[in-house]
Design a protein around this motif. Structure first.
Motif, mmCIF file in Angstrom:
data_model
loop_
_atom_site.group_PDB
_atom_site.id
_atom_site.type_symbol
_atom_site.label_atom_id
_atom_site.label_comp_id
_atom_site.label_asym_id
_atom_site.label_seq_id
_atom_site.Cartn_x
_atom_site.Cartn_y
_atom_site.Cartn_z
ATOM 1 N N UNK A 147 48.450 8.675 -34.769
ATOM 2 C CA UNK A 147 49.765 9.215 -35.331
ATOM 3 C C UNK A 147 50.923 8.985 -34.196
ATOM 4 N N UNK A 148 50.660 9.778 -33.104
ATOM 5 C CA UNK A 148 51.476 9.634 -32.181
ATOM 6 C C UNK A 148 51.727 8.471 -31.428
ATOM 7 N N UNK A 149 50.740 7.637 -31.216
ATOM 8 C CA UNK A 149 50.759 6.249 -30.706
ATOM 9 C C UNK A 149 51.738 5.348 -31.615
ATOM 10 N N UNK A 150 51.665 5.508 -32.864
ATOM 11 C CA UNK A 150 52.628 4.885 -33.913
ATOM 12 C C UNK A 150 53.800 5.346 -33.899
ATOM 13 N N UNK A 151 53.980 6.488 -33.668
ATOM 14 C CA UNK A 151 55.242 7.265 -33.618
ATOM 15 C C UNK A 151 56.145 6.652 -32.364
ATOM 16 N N UNK A 152 55.309 6.573 -31.201
ATOM 17 C CA UNK A 152 56.075 5.871 -29.992
ATOM 18 C C UNK A 152 56.566 4.528 -30.301
ATOM 19 N N UNK A 153 55.529 3.924 -30.920
ATOM 20 C CA UNK A 153 55.785 2.403 -31.273
ATOM 21 C C UNK A 153 57.100 2.184 -32.210
ATOM 22 N N UNK A 154 57.413 2.922 -33.192
ATOM 23 C CA UNK A 154 58.307 2.905 -34.240
ATOM 24 C C UNK A 154 59.613 3.801 -33.945
ATOM 25 N N UNK A 155 59.870 4.243 -32.763
ATOM 26 C CA UNK A 155 60.795 5.289 -32.537
ATOM 27 C C UNK A 155 62.200 4.545 -33.103
ATOM 28 N N UNK A 156 62.363 3.325 -32.539
ATOM 29 C CA UNK A 156 63.679 2.793 -32.667
ATOM 30 C C UNK A 156 63.836 1.983 -34.232
ATOM 31 N N UNK A 157 62.804 2.416 -34.997
ATOM 32 C CA UNK A 157 62.878 1.679 -36.306
ATOM 33 C C UNK A 157 63.788 2.669 -37.376
ATOM 34 N N UNK A 158 64.874 2.276 -37.754
ATOM 35 C CA UNK A 158 65.766 3.085 -38.580
ATOM 36 C C UNK A 158 64.841 3.582 -39.727
ATOM 37 N N UNK A 159 64.834 4.800 -39.941
ATOM 38 C CA UNK A 159 64.062 5.429 -41.137
ATOM 39 C C UNK A 159 64.631 4.851 -42.535
ATOM 40 N N UNK A 160 65.870 4.063 -42.671
ATOM 41 C CA UNK A 160 66.151 3.628 -43.911
ATOM 42 C C UNK A 160 65.612 2.167 -43.983
ATOM 43 N N UNK A 161 64.952 1.861 -43.121
ATOM 44 C CA UNK A 161 64.305 0.573 -42.874
ATOM 45 C C UNK A 161 62.657 0.613 -43.059
ATOM 46 N N UNK A 162 62.337 1.952 -42.931
ATOM 47 C CA UNK A 162 60.775 2.053 -42.971
ATOM 48 C C UNK A 162 60.018 1.054 -44.179
ATOM 49 N N UNK A 163 60.379 1.128 -45.384
ATOM 50 C CA UNK A 163 59.715 0.206 -46.177
ATOM 51 C C UNK A 163 59.748 -1.209 -45.924
ATOM 52 N N UNK A 164 60.399 -1.735 -44.988
ATOM 53 C CA UNK A 164 60.532 -3.389 -44.721
ATOM 54 C C UNK A 164 60.132 -3.724 -43.391
#
Length: 521
Positions: A147-164
């Motif tokens: 989960x921490x690795x994925x958190x690092x990989x997705x740090x710049x993804x806007x929360x509003x765009x998580x679904x896409x």
């Protein structure tokens, strides 16, 4: 008038001015009895056990335990002599031995002697307990590291765009495959709606970020707009082995964060991670309290004794002065409870140290007993492809703080503060005009969906604050979830100590705990 006459006159005036149902002697005795009863209540509570995960005794090289700032070898394994002196200092509590702990660099340990501090209200830090944290080799720990690795990989993804976004979709799918992942799920799987969220009531409703991070904050004669300094995208640290080892030894970082020129509303994991990087202890709960007070009496708890008073309003009791004080008061006592567990019981390693173990295993330098589920994670090849190592990319140049991981201090403060606020405000009150940050964080957009309540959004705020540290790479999910519970226990017992200190007709504090049960104090 002579001196004797002046003295007698002043004495008579003093007696004439006395008002109240108790004489000074009676008041003194009553005050003593209240304090004595509170102390007796705490003393009579059952003494808890303080179990740990056993890693410290299992691994002679202490790979499962915190050792940052101490000297390490080339594998990042702590110098055993230095570690033993560290343990001797903790065991004896001798301040002189703390001064003899060998350091590997210039960074110092963060206040380990706070573990022994006493307080005069609420629970003693040594009389609260936590569940056993994950072991180094467990599937549970492997899932948290993924989960921490994925958190690092997705740090710049806007929360509003998580679904896409393809990365967050991949993260949810990957975490669903772990046998002991304990984050929230929908129909048994992790989804982009549950990704990196907490397990508290309200956490899965509405936007990822709590309304208390978006609403303007009334601050005396100023209004604070909650746009904050935002690090540049891709600004990650400690991904080279030499830098990682330098930081483990307590060296200073070689880099610093680069900030965007525009302040932004919190819109992604990097923004949230930076907010919890530089906040002061109870900042999040203080701003939430100020926002809640701006909603007026209708947002107060229905049990507040002044809501139906014809002649009075609350202030020092059951008003702003008390609520603000209790939010601050709970923060330090919660930290004392966390520090006791951190240093004197658990001493759990940080994710950045575990990342070094992963790197050394995958390069053939070591054969540590890391659960194989982690090596099946699709996060690892993505990290290596981007950074050239399997180290955990950190949001902070200095990495984690110089105290052990479990439980999280931020989480413990957040748990205590949210509990205090739920005791004074109406948890079912619906927050007006909810919003969500735009993808670029430069504006707030109207939110239309399920109603957002004070109780749910306070829980979400607590989860945001605690999991925000996970998104930065400095904590595990279990640090956050158990820290929240520990802070909740601290706040409840502080309220217990105060319940008999009021003159008003008061039927007790009512609040909903993090497990969904309602209690009256």
């Amino acid at each position: 008038m002579n001196e004797r006459q002046v003295t007698n006159t002043n004495s008579n005036l003093g007696k004439c001015c006395e008002t109240g149902p108790l004489t000074p002697l009676q008041r003194r005795e009553e005050a003593f009895e209240i304090r004595e009863n509170a102390a007796q209540f705490q003393k009579d509570l059952p003494l808890p056990n303080h179990p740990c995960n056993g890693d410290e005794n299992l691994y002679a090289n202490k790979i499962g335990n915190f050792s940052k700032t101490l000297p390490h070898n080339g594998l990042g394994e702590v110098d055993i002599n230095a570690y033993n002196i560290f343990i001797k200092a903790l065991t004896t509590g001798n301040p002189d031995i703390f001064e003899a702990i060998p350091l590997g660099g210039v960074m110092k340990l963060a206040n380990p002697q706070a573990s022994y501090a006493y307080d005069l209200i609420g629970p003693d830090s040594h009389h609260l307990t936590t569940m056993i944290p994950p072991t180094f080799s467990s599937a549970w720990r492997a899932s948290e590291m993924a989960e921490d690795y994925w958190s690092a990989l997705t740090r710049d993804v806007p929360f509003i765009n998580y679904n896409t976004n393809y990365l967050t979709i991949a993260a949810a799918s990957d975490l669903s495959k772990f046998s002991d992942f304990r984050g929230p799920k929908e129909d048994g799987v992790v989804t982009t709606q549950t990704l990196f969220r907490g397990n508290l009531p309200g956490d899965l409703i509405g936007p990822y970020i709590s309304q208390f991070f978006y609403k303007d904050v009334p601050f005396g004669n100023k209004t604070i707009v909650q746009r904050y300094d935002s690090p540049m995208a891709g600004d990650d640290f400690m991904v080279s082995y030499d830098e990682w080892l330098n930081i483990q030894n307590g060296g200073l970082p070689n880099n610093s964060i680069t900030f965007d020129c525009l302040p932004r509303y919190i819109r992604n994991g990097r923004d949230l991670g930076q907010w919890v990087h530089v906040d002061f202890t109870y900042q999040g709960m203080l701003t939430a309290c100020l926002i809640l007070l701006s909603f007026g009496d209708k947002a107060l708890d229905p049990r507040n004794p002044y809501l139906n008073s014809r002649t009075q309003v609350g202030f020092i009791t059951f008003g702003a002065a008390q609520i603000l004080d209790f939010v601050a008061k709970a923060a330090r006592i919660a930290l004392e409870a966390a520090w006791y567990q951190k240093f004197l019981v658990q001493r759990v390693l940080r994710p950045e140290a575990f990342g070094g173990c992963v790197e050394n295993n995958l390069t053939g330098a070591t054969r540590y007993p890391i659960n194989p589920e982690l090596f099946n994670s699709k996060a690892l090849p993505k990290v290596f492809s981007k950074y050239g190592t399997y180290l955990l990319p950190m949001a902070y140049p200095e990495g984690c703080p110089t105290h052990p991981a479990y439980p999280a201090g931020h989480a413990t403060i957040a748990g205590a503060g949210a509990t205090m606020l739920k005791a004074f405000f109406n948890e079912s009150f619906i927050i007006p005009d909810p919003v969500v940050a735009s993808a670029d964080g430069l504006s707030l957009l109207p939110y239309s969906g399920a109603a957002l309540t004070i109780g749910g959004e306070l829980n979400k705020l607590a989860s945001n604050i605690s999991i925000g540290r996970d998104l930065a790479g400095v904590h595990w999910r279990s640090d956050s979830s158990e820290g929240l519970k520990l802070g909740e226990s601290v706040a409840i017992q502080i309220l217990q100590d105060y319940k008999n200190t009021y003159n008003e007709h008061f039927s007790g504090f009512t609040l909903t705990k993090f497990d969904g049960t309602t209690i009256i104090i």
